[in-house]
Design a protein around this motif. Sequence first.
Motif, PDB file in Angstrom:
ATOM      1  N   MET A   1       0.844  -1.189   0.000  1.00  0.00           N
ATOM      2  CA  MET A   1       0.000   0.000   0.000  1.00  0.00           C
ATOM      3  C   MET A   1       0.881   1.241   0.000  1.00  0.00           C
ATOM      4  O   MET A   1       1.985   1.229   0.534  1.00  0.00           O
ATOM      5  N   VAL A   2       0.351   2.319  -0.569  1.00  0.00           N
ATOM      6  CA  VAL A   2       1.028   3.606  -0.510  1.00  0.00           C
ATOM      7  C   VAL A   2       0.516   4.328   0.735  1.00  0.00           C
ATOM      8  O   VAL A   2      -0.685   4.419   0.970  1.00  0.00           O
ATOM      9  N   VAL A   3       1.454   4.833   1.531  1.00  0.00           N
ATOM     10  CA  VAL A   3       1.107   5.472   2.799  1.00  0.00           C
ATOM     11  C   VAL A   3       1.731   6.863   2.846  1.00  0.00           C
ATOM     12  O   VAL A   3       2.900   7.040   2.493  1.00  0.00           O
ATOM     13  N   LEU A   4       0.954   7.844   3.276  1.00  0.00           N
ATOM     14  CA  LEU A   4       1.471   9.177   3.529  1.00  0.00           C
ATOM     15  C   LEU A   4       1.948   9.212   4.979  1.00  0.00           C
ATOM     16  O   LEU A   4       1.146   9.046   5.902  1.00  0.00           O
ATOM     17  N   ILE A   5       3.237   9.407   5.175  1.00  0.00           N
ATOM     18  CA  ILE A   5       3.795   9.477   6.525  1.00  0.00           C
ATOM     19  C   ILE A   5       3.546  10.883   7.062  1.00  0.00           C
ATOM     20  O   ILE A   5       3.947  11.871   6.445  1.00  0.00           O
ATOM     21  N   GLU A   6       2.901  10.951   8.219  1.00  0.00           N
ATOM     22  CA  GLU A   6       2.537  12.253   8.769  1.00  0.00           C
ATOM     23  C   GLU A   6       3.365  12.658   9.979  1.00  0.00           C
ATOM     24  O   GLU A   6       3.526  13.845  10.253  1.00  0.00           O
ATOM     25  N   ASN A   7       3.885  11.668  10.721  1.00  0.00           N
ATOM     26  CA  ASN A   7       4.557  12.016  11.964  1.00  0.00           C
ATOM     27  C   ASN A   7       5.256  10.795  12.538  1.00  0.00           C
ATOM     28  O   ASN A   7       5.212   9.717  11.947  1.00  0.00           O
ATOM     29  N   MET A   8       5.861  10.974  13.711  1.00  0.00           N
ATOM     30  CA  MET A   8       6.419   9.878  14.492  1.00  0.00           C
ATOM     31  C   MET A   8       5.425   9.559  15.612  1.00  0.00           C
ATOM     32  O   MET A   8       4.670  10.430  16.043  1.00  0.00           O
ATOM     33  N   SER A   9       5.439   8.323  16.091  1.00  0.00           N
ATOM     34  CA  SER A   9       4.615   7.987  17.248  1.00  0.00           C
ATOM     35  C   SER A   9       5.158   8.722  18.474  1.00  0.00           C
ATOM     36  O   SER A   9       6.313   9.147  18.494  1.00  0.00           O
ATOM     37  N   PHE A  10       4.334   8.861  19.498  1.00  0.00           N
ATOM     38  CA  PHE A  10       4.742   9.620  20.675  1.00  0.00           C
ATOM     39  C   PHE A  10       5.984   9.038  21.345  1.00  0.00           C
ATOM     40  O   PHE A  10       6.763   9.753  21.947  1.00  0.00           O
ATOM     41  N   ASP A  11       6.200   7.736  21.215  1.00  0.00           N
ATOM     42  CA  ASP A  11       7.367   7.097  21.821  1.00  0.00           C
ATOM     43  C   ASP A  11       8.568   7.034  20.873  1.00  0.00           C
ATOM     44  O   ASP A  11       9.640   6.559  21.243  1.00  0.00           O
ATOM     45  N   GLY A  12       8.381   7.506  19.631  1.00  0.00           N
ATOM     46  CA  GLY A  12       9.463   7.545  18.667  1.00  0.00           C
ATOM     47  C   GLY A  12       9.827   6.218  18.032  1.00  0.00           C
ATOM     48  O   GLY A  12      10.791   6.117  17.306  1.00  0.00           O
ATOM     49  N   LYS A  13       9.028   5.180  18.264  1.00  0.00           N
ATOM     50  CA  LYS A  13       9.340   3.851  17.730  1.00  0.00           C
ATOM     51  C   LYS A  13       8.794   3.617  16.323  1.00  0.00           C
ATOM     52  O   LYS A  13       9.256   2.728  15.628  1.00  0.00           O
ATOM     53  N   TYR A  14       7.799   4.381  15.931  1.00  0.00           N
ATOM     54  CA  TYR A  14       7.140   4.157  14.645  1.00  0.00           C
ATOM     55  C   TYR A  14       6.934   5.470  13.912  1.00  0.00           C
ATOM     56  O   TYR A  14       6.735   6.519  14.528  1.00  0.00           O
ATOM     57  N   LEU A  15       6.920   5.382  12.602  1.00  0.00           N
ATOM     58  CA  LEU A  15       6.381   6.459  11.790  1.00  0.00           C
ATOM     59  C   LEU A  15       4.877   6.229  11.751  1.00  0.00           C
ATOM     60  O   LEU A  15       4.411   5.089  11.805  1.00  0.00           O
ATOM     61  N   VAL A  16       4.113   7.295  11.646  1.00  0.00           N
ATOM     62  CA  VAL A  16       2.657   7.202  11.657  1.00  0.00           C
ATOM     63  C   VAL A  16       2.131   7.817  10.373  1.00  0.00           C
ATOM     64  O   VAL A  16       2.525   8.925   9.997  1.00  0.00           O
ATOM     65  N   GLY A  17       1.248   7.098   9.696  1.00  0.00           N
ATOM     66  CA  GLY A  17       0.692   7.613   8.455  1.00  0.00           C
ATOM     67  C   GLY A  17      -0.689   7.078   8.178  1.00  0.00           C
ATOM     68  O   GLY A  17      -1.317   6.468   9.047  1.00  0.00           O
TER      69      GLY A  17
END
Length: 91
Positions: A31-47
């Motif tokens: 899937m194509v994902v737009l990355i918007e931010n990092m998770s609050f704990d910094g472990k994941y990109l969030v999109g």
Amino acid sequence: YKTKEARYKKIMNIQRKISKEKLEKYIGKDMVVLIENMSFDGKYLVGRTKGDVPEEDGIVYIKNQDEKFINKFVNCKIVDVSDYDLIAEIL
């Protein structure tokens, strides 16, 4: 009040199961994902995918900590799900 709360919890448990079952069909798909931010704990990109509505649909957690992807579209493979969200890896 107790009856109302019990009914709410019962319905939400059913909905959680339905949501997870529907998301499981995406495991293994690209899937194509737009990355918007990092998770609050910094472990994941969030999109989110093009079909996700902010504040209504779940999000995509991506197992990558490189901030260079923020505000970019990336190709991902869905590797797992939670009750309401997808978990992916960048291809």
